[in-house]
Design a protein around this motif. Structure first.
Motif, PDB file in Angstrom:
ATOM      1  N   TYR A  16      54.245-134.711 -86.919  1.00 12.49           N
ATOM      2  CA  TYR A  16      54.243-135.803 -87.710  1.00 12.49           C
ATOM      3  C   TYR A  16      53.670-135.572 -89.221  1.00 12.49           C
ATOM      4  O   TYR A  16      53.071-134.631 -89.543  1.00 12.49           O
ATOM      5  N   ALA A  17      54.494-136.144 -90.086  1.00 15.15           N
ATOM      6  CA  ALA A  17      54.484-136.128 -91.787  1.00 15.15           C
ATOM      7  C   ALA A  17      53.315-136.811 -91.942  1.00 15.15           C
ATOM      8  O   ALA A  17      53.296-137.524 -93.130  1.00 15.15           O
ATOM      9  N   SER A  18      52.007-137.133 -91.383  1.00 12.11           N
ATOM     10  CA  SER A  18      50.939-137.862 -91.772  1.00 12.11           C
ATOM     11  C   SER A  18      49.887-137.027 -92.225  1.00 12.11           C
ATOM     12  O   SER A  18      48.749-137.557 -92.729  1.00 12.11           O
ATOM     13  N   GLY A  19      49.774-135.654 -91.814  1.00 10.85           N
ATOM     14  CA  GLY A  19      48.659-134.815 -91.821  1.00 10.85           C
ATOM     15  C   GLY A  19      48.956-133.372 -91.460  1.00 10.85           C
ATOM     16  O   GLY A  19      49.976-133.191 -91.052  1.00 10.85           O
ATOM     17  N   MET A  20      48.053-132.639 -91.906  1.00  6.26           N
ATOM     18  CA  MET A  20      48.294-131.002 -91.546  1.00  6.26           C
ATOM     19  C   MET A  20      48.193-130.941 -90.196  1.00  6.26           C
ATOM     20  O   MET A  20      47.375-131.551 -89.255  1.00  6.26           O
ATOM     21  N   PRO A  21      49.133-129.968 -89.604  1.00  2.00           N
ATOM     22  CA  PRO A  21      49.065-129.453 -88.189  1.00  2.00           C
ATOM     23  C   PRO A  21      47.716-128.534 -87.976  1.00  2.00           C
ATOM     24  O   PRO A  21      47.659-128.026 -88.840  1.00  2.00           O
ATOM     25  N   HIS A  22      47.289-128.682 -86.944  1.00  2.00           N
ATOM     26  CA  HIS A  22      45.985-127.689 -86.486  1.00  2.00           C
ATOM     27  C   HIS A  22      46.716-126.611 -85.960  1.00  2.00           C
ATOM     28  O   HIS A  22      47.702-126.541 -85.418  1.00  2.00           O
ATOM     29  N   LEU A  23      45.804-125.570 -85.547  1.00  2.00           N
ATOM     30  CA  LEU A  23      46.234-124.490 -84.754  1.00  2.00           C
ATOM     31  C   LEU A  23      46.928-124.687 -83.466  1.00  2.00           C
ATOM     32  O   LEU A  23      47.779-124.011 -83.041  1.00  2.00           O
ATOM     33  N   GLY A  24      46.416-125.867 -82.629  1.00  2.00           N
ATOM     34  CA  GLY A  24      47.198-125.979 -81.459  1.00  2.00           C
ATOM     35  C   GLY A  24      48.361-126.421 -81.753  1.00  2.00           C
ATOM     36  O   GLY A  24      49.664-126.337 -80.995  1.00  2.00           O
ATOM     37  N   ASN A  25      48.758-127.384 -82.872  1.00  2.00           N
ATOM     38  CA  ASN A  25      50.310-127.836 -82.987  1.00  2.00           C
ATOM     39  C   ASN A  25      51.047-126.584 -83.387  1.00  2.00           C
ATOM     40  O   ASN A  25      52.304-126.446 -83.093  1.00  2.00           O
ATOM     41  N   ILE A  26      50.588-125.696 -84.154  1.00  2.00           N
ATOM     42  CA  ILE A  26      51.299-124.286 -84.351  1.00  2.00           C
ATOM     43  C   ILE A  26      51.521-123.568 -83.289  1.00  2.00           C
ATOM     44  O   ILE A  26      52.617-123.200 -83.155  1.00  2.00           O
ATOM     45  N   GLN A  27      50.298-123.294 -82.514  1.00  3.82           N
ATOM     46  CA  GLN A  27      50.477-122.649 -81.235  1.00  3.82           C
ATOM     47  C   GLN A  27      51.703-122.971 -80.250  1.00  3.82           C
ATOM     48  O   GLN A  27      52.472-122.260 -79.889  1.00  3.82           O
ATOM     49  N   THR A  28      51.515-124.246 -79.775  1.00  6.62           N
ATOM     50  CA  THR A  28      52.577-124.740 -78.808  1.00  6.62           C
ATOM     51  C   THR A  28      53.963-125.022 -78.973  1.00  6.62           C
ATOM     52  O   THR A  28      54.824-125.022 -78.245  1.00  6.62           O
ATOM     53  N   SER A  29      54.065-125.320 -80.267  1.00  5.67           N
ATOM     54  CA  SER A  29      55.227-126.019 -80.733  1.00  5.67           C
ATOM     55  C   SER A  29      56.068-125.039 -81.736  1.00  5.67           C
ATOM     56  O   SER A  29      57.107-124.148 -81.598  1.00  5.67           O
ATOM     57  N   LEU A  30      55.456-124.994 -83.295  1.00  5.04           N
ATOM     58  CA  LEU A  30      56.356-124.238 -84.020  1.00  5.04           C
ATOM     59  C   LEU A  30      56.427-122.979 -84.106  1.00  5.04           C
ATOM     60  O   LEU A  30      57.595-122.062 -83.960  1.00  5.04           O
ATOM     61  N   LEU A  31      55.297-122.033 -83.826  1.00  5.81           N
ATOM     62  CA  LEU A  31      55.014-120.698 -83.616  1.00  5.81           C
ATOM     63  C   LEU A  31      55.772-120.337 -82.406  1.00  5.81           C
ATOM     64  O   LEU A  31      56.506-119.320 -82.181  1.00  5.81           O
ATOM     65  N   SER A  32      55.532-121.002 -81.231  1.00  5.44           N
ATOM     66  CA  SER A  32      56.259-120.662 -79.988  1.00  5.44           C
ATOM     67  C   SER A  32      57.850-120.647 -80.072  1.00  5.44           C
ATOM     68  O   SER A  32      58.444-119.739 -79.736  1.00  5.44           O
ATOM     69  N   GLY A  33      58.275-121.840 -80.694  1.00  2.00           N
ATOM     70  CA  GLY A  33      59.715-121.726 -81.029  1.00  2.00           C
ATOM     71  C   GLY A  33      60.120-120.470 -81.872  1.00  2.00           C
ATOM     72  O   GLY A  33      61.386-119.983 -81.696  1.00  2.00           O
ATOM     73  N   ASP A  34      59.568-120.110 -82.588  1.00  7.14           N
ATOM     74  CA  ASP A  34      59.716-118.931 -83.628  1.00  7.14           C
ATOM     75  C   ASP A  34      59.943-117.701 -82.744  1.00  7.14           C
ATOM     76  O   ASP A  34      60.729-116.765 -83.015  1.00  7.14           O
ATOM     77  N   VAL A  35      58.991-117.643 -81.959  1.00  4.38           N
ATOM     78  CA  VAL A  35      59.073-116.469 -80.920  1.00  4.38           C
ATOM     79  C   VAL A  35      60.128-116.418 -80.283  1.00  4.38           C
ATOM     80  O   VAL A  35      60.781-115.226 -79.947  1.00  4.38           O
ATOM     81  N   PHE A  36      60.594-117.467 -79.447  1.00  2.00           N
ATOM     82  CA  PHE A  36      61.540-117.607 -78.706  1.00  2.00           C
ATOM     83  C   PHE A  36      62.857-117.309 -79.323  1.00  2.00           C
ATOM     84  O   PHE A  36      63.818-116.439 -79.113  1.00  2.00           O
ATOM     85  N   SER A  37      63.129-117.800 -80.712  1.00  2.00           N
ATOM     86  CA  SER A  37      64.239-117.619 -81.650  1.00  2.00           C
ATOM     87  C   SER A  37      64.281-116.170 -82.113  1.00  2.00           C
ATOM     88  O   SER A  37      65.359-115.533 -81.773  1.00  2.00           O
TER      89      SER A  37
END
Length: 667
Positions: A16-37
């Motif tokens: 969501y573009a309403s606030g900063m992602p926390h470590l959990g957001n980074i972990q399960t979504s954005l970072l995980s996608g980067d690893v798969f990529s």
């Protein structure tokens, strides 16, 4: 998936573009996608990695109103901050966009027209929550109350963040307006448009059946339950100002419900990428080809949106879209003590703070090593220390540095020629096979742990063989192959570390096949790859940052608080109570059913104290009770009072410094 060179599309759930992602957001979504990529690129596939900032919906509108900003201004400002975070974490997208882009709006409206033409959109009159004080309908984040499923306070009109249940505003217990805090709420008639999921259920069951064996257990569990309960039409429009205008006749004052447009952003982001980049491929290669393979990374609360609702939209369009293949859904990363991350309350580390506290290479390692794939995981400073210092630095990095430094100094930088020991080759091959199997089944933590186990094997092998005494070139060559294999397999997880090792081995953008090759040629002079991290110092730095931000927030909140009248305060009937009985509730893992003696009566409350107190700690305890709450029903039990508590780093029930009889008034 097979080893053919598929077009692989990686999609991460939109923050969501309403606030900063926390470590959990980074972990399960954005970072995980980067690893798969990075993994599938190493394997030689054509990969496209897309996501973006979710700029619409009540969450954005609510936060913008709170900050006295326009929603688009807040969304764009947050989007720029997220882009900076992605760069700091070295998370590389092919297209990280935002849902305000015109390609997205055009696509969302067009596919909803297609769904309508195919007969999967219906509309009906219904009653929706309306706040008379604010003179507006209350959708999603604009209305709050207790969750009817788990009893947690602060559930929203669309979902409970605590248990993940999908909700409607009328289901909330003791609802209140999240804007003004008032309870002057009426359920008024309005017309809304729905996607007919009931009609789509047979097609969705067929789709689920085709992919079921490849999905993780948590994905199966969430999806099974929704199908078992039976799918019902789900609203796709909302009475709010901020969003994509609904394209249906008669819906001119409505916008598309954010859930019904965000996941469609995976398609529009792919289209936008090819609009902006020349390529022999096209967006259709990733969305209409049998050779395409799609991987989605998300947290468990997003599972039904990706296994049923989004596929339902694609099916309803009648266009023949390729449906999601692999759903890699993480459980929750909670803060210490099981608390939910909250920037306003100073609970947890958020992405913008994390990279100032410690180099992102260590966060990447820790977050994937501790990725919650079976159950929720609590952040732990000791586990951070163990993962970073004991495993990554002492085991993995020191093994690579030790072996390459030894070979460089003893053999003048020349890699010995010969054959690698068979047991070493077999260990590498077993590790590669396990890593591939885990990643291609949607897991990441287990794969990283397998690689670390290979480093542990390498350390034991090198120590046992003592090449500094024997000058055995086969041992040195075998150990170097282990070190090189580790670096290649680690590239998706910690690319900056892997690239430093590549420089030592004189490797230029190696592929996955490099793991099997025996090292040869010259080594560059090794240097220490990683330095020990002072986790206790980092923890103290975090605490100071939280204290400073908490003080600032408290000042801002005090300045913005509305004063209540003395009459309003007097209306609260607070009394001394004594807990006389505590029962566990099998249907809710956070709740107790508690009987309290308040002098004039025994009242019952359903309270979320199970994660904070044992039964024995509560029985016969003196407490402060709000006795004149309107009764509510939570998990089938009546709740007719409230125990008062304070929450900081931990939750604590309010008590008295002297014993008083139950029923004594709090004045």
């Amino acid at each position: 998936m097979n080893d053919e060179k598929n077009n692989v599309l990686i999609c991460s759930a939109w923050p969501y573009a309403s606030g900063m992602p926390h470590l959990g957001n980074i972990q399960t979504s954005l970072l995980s996608g980067d690893v798969f990529s990075r993994y599938y690129r190493l394997k030689g596939h054509s990969v496209l990695y897309v996501s973006g900032s979710d700029a619409h919906g009540t969450r954005i509108e609510f936060e913008a109103e709170r900050q006295n900003m326009e929603p688009e201004e807040l969304a764009n400002e947050t989007h720029e901050k997220i882009l900076e975070i992605l760069e700091n974490f070295r998370i590389e997208f092919d297209n990280y966009t935002i849902t305000t882009n015109p390609t997205h709006e055009e696509f969302v409206q067009e596919i909803h027209r297609q769904m309508d033409n195919e007969g999967y959109i219906l509309s009906k009159e219904e009653e929706r929550a309306y706040c008379h004080d604010c003179q507006r309908f209350l959708a999603d984040r604009f209305i709050e109350g207790a969750c009817p499923e788990c009893g947690s306070d602060g559930a929203h009109g669309n979902q409970c963040d605590s248990c993940g249940s999908l909700l409607e505003p009328e289901e909330l217990v003791q609802p209140n307006c999240a804007i003004c805090g008032g309870e002057n709420i009426e359920f008024k008639n309005t017309r809304h448009w729905y996607i007919d999921l009931e009609k789509l259920q047979p097609g969705l069951e067929k789709y689920v059946g085709q992919n079921y064996d490849d999905w993780q257990d948590n994905v199966k569990r969430f999806t099974d339950q929704m199908l078992k309960d039976g799918l019902e039409p789900r609203a796709i429009t909302r009475d709010i100002d901020w969003g994509i205008p609904a394209p249906f006749e008669g819906a001119e004052e409505k916008v598309i419900y954010v859930w019904a447009e965000a996941a469609l952003g995976y398609v529009s982001a792919t289209i936008e990428y090819f609009e902006k980049n020349e390529s022999e491929e096209s967006w259709e290669d990733y969305w209409f080809s049998d050779d395409a393979f799609q991987v989605y990374t998300l947290a468990k609360d997003n599972i039904p949106f990706h296994t049923l609702l989004f596929p339902g939209q694609l099916l309803a369009s009648g266009q023949g879209y390729h449906l999601p293949d692999q759903i890699s859904a993480g459980e929750y990363l909670n803060w210490v003590g099981g608390k939910s991350f909250s920037k306003s309350k100073g609970v947890g580390i958020f992405a913008d703070d994390a990279t100032e506290l410690m180099d992102p290479v260590f966060w990447r390692f820790y977050l994937i090593f501790q990725r919650p794939e079976k159950k929720d995981v609590e952040f732990s400073w000791s586990e951070l220390d163990k993962a970073v210092n004991n495993i990554f630095i002492d085991n993995v990095s020191n093994f690579v540095n030790r072996v390459t430094s030894f070979a460089y100094s003893r053999f003048d930088g020349t890699i010995p020629e010969g054959k690698v020991e068979e047991n070493v080759n077999e260990k590498i091959e077993r590790t590669v096979s396990e890593v591939e199997s885990i990643i291609e089944s949607g897991g990441l933590s287990g794969a990283l742990r397998e690689i670390c186990d290979l480093a542990n094997f390498g350390n034991g092998y090198f120590q046992e063989k003592k090449p500094w005494e024997t000058e055995d070139e086969t041992v040195v060559l075998s150990s170097l192959k282990v070190a090189k294999a580790i670096s290649v397999m680690l590239e998706p997880f910690v690319p900056s570390f892997a690239k430093e090792v590549y420089e030592i081995f004189d490797l230029d953008q190696p592929g996955w096949d490099e793991i099997k090759r025996t090292p040869s040629g010259k080594l560059s002079e090794p240097r220490p790859l990683l330095e020990k991290q002072d986790i206790e110092g980092i923890r103290e730095g975090y605490k100071k940052r939280v204290e400073n931000k908490t003080r600032q927030t408290e000042v801002e909140q005090e300045m913005s608080k509305e004063k209540i009248s003395f009459d309003d305060f007097n209306a609260l009937d607070m009394r001394v109570g004594r807990i006389v009985n505590v029962d566990e509730m099998p249907s809710a893992d956070r709740l107790y059913k508690i009987k309290v003696d308040v002098g004039f009566d025994e009242l019952q409350t359903v309270s979320g104290l199970k994660n904070h107190y044992e039964v024995a700690d509560l029985e016969d305890r003196q407490v402060v009770v709000l006795t004149n709450l309107e009764p509510a029903t939570i998990h089938g039990e009546k709740s007719e009072c409230m125990l008062l508590a304070a929450e900081g780093e931990e939750l604590a029930l309010l008590g008295l410094d002297k014993e008083l009889d139950p029923g004594a008034e709090i004045a």
